[in-house]
Design a protein around this motif. Structure first.
Motif, PDB file in Angstrom:
ATOM      1  N   SER A   1       0.351  13.584   2.379  1.00 49.92           N
ATOM      2  CA  SER A   1       0.097  12.396   3.182  1.00 49.92           C
ATOM      3  C   SER A   1       0.865  12.441   4.496  1.00 49.92           C
ATOM      4  O   SER A   1       2.048  12.801   4.540  1.00 49.92           O
ATOM      5  CB  SER A   1       0.493  11.144   2.400  1.00 49.92           C
ATOM      6  OG  SER A   1       0.413   9.997   3.214  1.00 49.92           O
ATOM      7  N   THR A   2       0.191  12.030   5.556  1.00 47.33           N
ATOM      8  CA  THR A   2       0.827  11.940   6.868  1.00 47.33           C
ATOM      9  C   THR A   2       1.479  10.576   7.075  1.00 47.33           C
ATOM     10  O   THR A   2       1.958  10.283   8.164  1.00 47.33           O
ATOM     11  CB  THR A   2      -0.209  12.176   7.976  1.00 47.33           C
ATOM     12  OG1 THR A   2      -1.266  11.215   7.843  1.00 47.33           O
ATOM     13  CG2 THR A   2      -0.795  13.576   7.877  1.00 47.33           C
ATOM     14  N   MET A   3       1.514   9.752   6.034  1.00 48.97           N
ATOM     15  CA  MET A   3       2.072   8.409   6.150  1.00 48.97           C
ATOM     16  C   MET A   3       3.516   8.311   5.673  1.00 48.97           C
ATOM     17  O   MET A   3       4.135   7.259   5.769  1.00 48.97           O
ATOM     18  CB  MET A   3       1.203   7.421   5.375  1.00 48.97           C
ATOM     19  CG  MET A   3      -0.188   7.279   5.964  1.00 48.97           C
ATOM     20  SD  MET A   3      -1.209   6.046   5.104  1.00 48.97           S
ATOM     21  CE  MET A   3      -1.614   6.935   3.609  1.00 48.97           C
TER      22      MET A   3
ATOM     23  N   PRO B   1       0.937  18.358  15.948  1.00 49.88           N
ATOM     24  CA  PRO B   1       2.047  17.952  16.818  1.00 49.88           C
ATOM     25  C   PRO B   1       2.516  16.518  16.650  1.00 49.88           C
ATOM     26  O   PRO B   1       3.707  16.233  16.811  1.00 49.88           O
ATOM     27  CB  PRO B   1       1.503  18.207  18.241  1.00 49.88           C
ATOM     28  CG  PRO B   1       0.031  18.348  18.096  1.00 49.88           C
ATOM     29  CD  PRO B   1      -0.202  18.897  16.734  1.00 49.88           C
ATOM     30  N   GLU B   2       1.602  15.591  16.309  1.00 50.25           N
ATOM     31  CA  GLU B   2       2.016  14.195  16.223  1.00 50.25           C
ATOM     32  C   GLU B   2       2.990  13.935  15.073  1.00 50.25           C
ATOM     33  O   GLU B   2       3.682  12.917  15.050  1.00 50.25           O
ATOM     34  CB  GLU B   2       0.788  13.281  16.107  1.00 50.25           C
ATOM     35  CG  GLU B   2      -0.021  13.445  14.833  1.00 50.25           C
ATOM     36  CD  GLU B   2      -1.151  14.446  14.954  1.00 50.25           C
ATOM     37  OE1 GLU B   2      -2.257  14.166  14.462  1.00 50.25           O
ATOM     38  OE2 GLU B   2      -0.904  15.537  15.541  1.00 50.25           O
ATOM     39  N   PHE B   3       3.063  14.865  14.116  1.00 48.84           N
ATOM     40  CA  PHE B   3       3.957  14.691  12.978  1.00 48.84           C
ATOM     41  C   PHE B   3       5.202  15.574  13.041  1.00 48.84           C
ATOM     42  O   PHE B   3       5.985  15.623  12.094  1.00 48.84           O
ATOM     43  CB  PHE B   3       3.200  14.944  11.673  1.00 48.84           C
ATOM     44  CG  PHE B   3       1.968  14.098  11.543  1.00 48.84           C
ATOM     45  CD1 PHE B   3       2.062  12.716  11.498  1.00 48.84           C
ATOM     46  CD2 PHE B   3       0.707  14.679  11.512  1.00 48.84           C
ATOM     47  CE1 PHE B   3       0.921  11.922  11.415  1.00 48.84           C
ATOM     48  CE2 PHE B   3      -0.428  13.903  11.428  1.00 48.84           C
ATOM     49  CZ  PHE B   3      -0.321  12.511  11.369  1.00 48.84           C
TER      50      PHE B   3
ATOM     51  N   SER C   1     -15.800  10.712   6.573  1.00 49.21           N
ATOM     52  CA  SER C   1     -14.961  10.107   5.542  1.00 49.21           C
ATOM     53  C   SER C   1     -13.781   9.375   6.163  1.00 49.21           C
ATOM     54  O   SER C   1     -13.063   9.931   6.997  1.00 49.21           O
ATOM     55  CB  SER C   1     -14.445  11.180   4.578  1.00 49.21           C
ATOM     56  OG  SER C   1     -13.538  10.630   3.645  1.00 49.21           O
ATOM     57  N   VAL C   2     -13.586   8.124   5.758  1.00 45.51           N
ATOM     58  CA  VAL C   2     -12.388   7.384   6.158  1.00 45.51           C
ATOM     59  C   VAL C   2     -11.170   7.958   5.435  1.00 45.51           C
ATOM     60  O   VAL C   2     -10.085   8.057   6.008  1.00 45.51           O
ATOM     61  CB  VAL C   2     -12.568   5.882   5.855  1.00 45.51           C
ATOM     62  CG1 VAL C   2     -11.269   5.120   6.102  1.00 45.51           C
ATOM     63  CG2 VAL C   2     -13.690   5.308   6.714  1.00 45.51           C
TER      64      VAL C   2
ATOM     65  N   ARG D   1      -5.943   7.824  13.397  1.00 50.96           N
ATOM     66  CA  ARG D   1      -5.785   6.941  12.243  1.00 50.96           C
ATOM     67  C   ARG D   1      -7.017   6.055  12.144  1.00 50.96           C
ATOM     68  O   ARG D   1      -7.440   5.456  13.118  1.00 50.96           O
ATOM     69  CB  ARG D   1      -4.532   6.089  12.401  1.00 50.96           C
ATOM     70  CG  ARG D   1      -4.245   5.172  11.219  1.00 50.96           C
ATOM     71  CD  ARG D   1      -2.968   4.390  11.445  1.00 50.96           C
ATOM     72  NE  ARG D   1      -3.108   3.445  12.541  1.00 50.96           N
ATOM     73  CZ  ARG D   1      -3.606   2.207  12.410  1.00 50.96           C
ATOM     74  NH1 ARG D   1      -4.021   1.781  11.226  1.00 50.96           N
ATOM     75  NH2 ARG D   1      -3.686   1.407  13.459  1.00 50.96           N
ATOM     76  N   PRO D   2      -7.616   5.951  10.951  1.00 53.79           N
ATOM     77  CA  PRO D   2      -8.862   5.186  10.845  1.00 53.79           C
ATOM     78  C   PRO D   2      -8.653   3.691  11.092  1.00 53.79           C
ATOM     79  O   PRO D   2      -7.775   3.057  10.500  1.00 53.79           O
ATOM     80  CB  PRO D   2      -9.300   5.426   9.390  1.00 53.79           C
ATOM     81  CG  PRO D   2      -8.563   6.647   8.955  1.00 53.79           C
ATOM     82  CD  PRO D   2      -7.263   6.625   9.692  1.00 53.79           C
TER      83      PRO D   2
END
Length: 519
Positions: A89-91, A113-115, A211-212, A241-242
């Motif tokens: 998970s990226t959360m 890169p955002e993570f 897919s969300v 991010r959805p």
């Protein structure tokens, strides 16, 4: 070898090229497009580059990546070279991610890169990691993803794996709280395509899948990778991010034919429609909607199909089973039901003594099928509890109707599924108890007006303290992944307990329902 030679990556990429579909679009979206020929070439090159980097067969490679072509290539490349892809998970925040990195024993981590800041914070607590590979620019000692790809030219042949070779780990809290890795085989990827993808979705080459749910979910990786690539269709990947507005824009631009989401997101799309943000024909290109992650309330189904003119099939799956094993079928939807057993699976309902129950009687749901994981990594006791011989204990309580339709009654324990993602009450409670104003607390599920589960914290103030609900919610958001935060904080004088001092969560849930219902 004692089993059929089989490599899931070859099945999903090379097979389409060999069938003469190399020029067909495999992946599209705002982050880039790839034909099947381009995808197969890049997968083979990155697999070779990872081998040169020192990755070994059956070793884990952990991915913290948004949904984009590089992510699909990386997952497939890791499997092609015989290693185990571990998309997570990226959360998560840094400490939470660090726990998973250590648990996986991965020596190589790949990130978009955002993570990078979160990943670097995680690696501070993960000394076993030797190499960080970054999509985009990378400063030594990190390696550039493009550099690893280039190092794999010319590409080597795929690793000779077989159906039972390890291919994929997916972390889940599932029925027991702490995140743990469900271990999946190469053969399971073909199994979910042959069962759900082909026989329920009826996916075909001209389909375009949006897919969300992201690629790090079992639900998402099937929707956006396994099913479209196995069928020679097109996957639409979006790194953003959805949000309802963002997804509606993607639907308008990319014209998907299959749309996958969870009940919470279908409800959000209805809210967007009601506020004028989604026209009646927003889903005109979609031939079928799919819902999973939690039970789809009949009212949300009714409103969505009436307003957008798209049928939605609800289904039940799990990370442990890799995808959906009970589902409604196109043209055969019973609102409020999870549907019937997907071909290739078997299900049974047992009471607390392990005795089968009759139709119309509630029971604990068990399922068996070839896609079920081999177990949890380094969780022997939990594996024995959940994986019972050929059967998987799902942790759900269901009723089977006489005609074979299954209806969900809820979880068999106290885990909360918020927006389709598992939340452990104990983890949230531990965070709340770190706040000076909290004396005691219990986090339970509350069904909102749409019939969706939300975490609610019932808090007893510490002596001499007062509780600020907004402050506590922010405190949880700062210390945990955002989806774990309680949506409401209720202040109580005391928590109901048993004679032995255990919190009576059933009673707490009722108190929360009464208070919020009155609100």
């Amino acid at each position: 070898m004692t089993s059929e030679s089989f490599n899931a990556s070859v099945f999903l990429t090379d097979r389409q090229v060999q069938a003469g579909r190399g020029d067909h679009l495999a992946i599209t979206g705002p982050a880039g497009t790839l034909t099947y020929a381009q995808l197969a070439t890049h997968v083979a090159e990155l697999a070779t580059g990872l081998r040169k980097l020192g990755v070994r067969p059956e070793e884990r490679v952990l991915l913290v990546m948004s949904d984009r072509p590089e992510t699909a290539i990386t997952i497939l490349a890791v499997m092609r070279m015989g290693a185990v892809a571990v998309p997570v998970s990226t959360m998560y925040n840094g400490p939470e991610l660090g726990t998973l990195v250590r648990d996986s024993r991965a020596r190589v981590v790949v990130a978009t890169p955002e993570f990078e800041p979160v990943v670097r914070a995680a690696l501070d607590a993960a000394p076993e990691v030797e190499t960080l590979v970054l999509v985009g620019e990378a400063v030594a000692p990190a390696r550039s993803w493009a550099e690893v790809l280039a190092a794999g030219r010319p590409a080597a042949p795929p690793y000779e794996s077989w159906r039972d070779s390890p291919a994929l780990w997916l972390y889940t809290s599932g029925t027991t709280g702490a995140p743990k890795a469900a271990m999946h085989r190469h053969g399971a990827i073909r199994d979910v395509y042959e069962t759900y993808g082909r026989q329920v979705l009826g996916i075909r080459q001209e389909d375009r899948c949006l897919s969300v749910a992201r690629l790090f979910f079992a639900y998402g990786i099937g929707n956006s990778l396994f099913f479209p690539l196995a069928a020679g269709a097109t996957a639409i990947l979006d790194p953003a991010r959805p949000t309802p507005a963002g997804v509606l824009a993607r639907v308008r631009e990319e014209r998907p034919t299959l749309f996958f989401a969870g009940p919470t997101f279908f409800a959000a799309l209805l809210a967007a429609h009601d506020s004028g943000g989604a026209p009646d024909d927003a889903f005109a290109s979609v031939r079928l909607g799919v819902s999973a992650g939690e039970a789809l309330p009949a009212e949300i189904y009714r409103r969505f199909t009436e307003r957008f003119g798209v049928d939605v099939i609800d289904g039940l799956g799990s990370t442990e089973a890799l995808h959906i094993f009970i589902s409604n079928h196109p043209g055969q939807v019973r609102p409020g039901s999870s549907g019937t057993v997907v071909p290739g699976y078997e299900a049974r309902l047992l009471d607390d003594r392990g005795v089968p129950v009759g139709d119309g009687e509630p029971g604990h749901l068990y399922v068996r099928g070839d896609s079920i994981a081999t177990g949890y990594w380094c969780r022997t006791a939990t594996t024995r509890q959940v994986f019972q011989g050929e059967w998987l204990r799902t942790g759900d309580t269901y009723v089977r109707e006489a005609d074979g339709f299954y209806r969900c009654l809820g979880r068999s324990n106290d885990m909360i599924k918020a927006g389709g993602i598992w939340v452990s009450p104990m983890e949230v409670e531990a965070r709340l108890l770190q706040h000076e104003s909290v004396g005691e607390c219990a986090v339970v599920a509350y069904l909102d007006g749409e019939g969706l589960e939300k975490p609610v914290a019932c808090v007893v103030p510490a002596p001499g303290r007062t509780v600020d609900a907004g402050e506590l919610i922010g405190f949880c958001r700062d210390g945990l992944a955002s989806f774990k935060r309680p949506r409401e904080v209720l202040v109580l004088d005391e928590l109901p307990k048993t004679a032995t001092g255990k919190i009576q969560r059933v009673v707490v849930r009722q108190i929360a329902a009464d208070l919020l219902g009155k609100g």
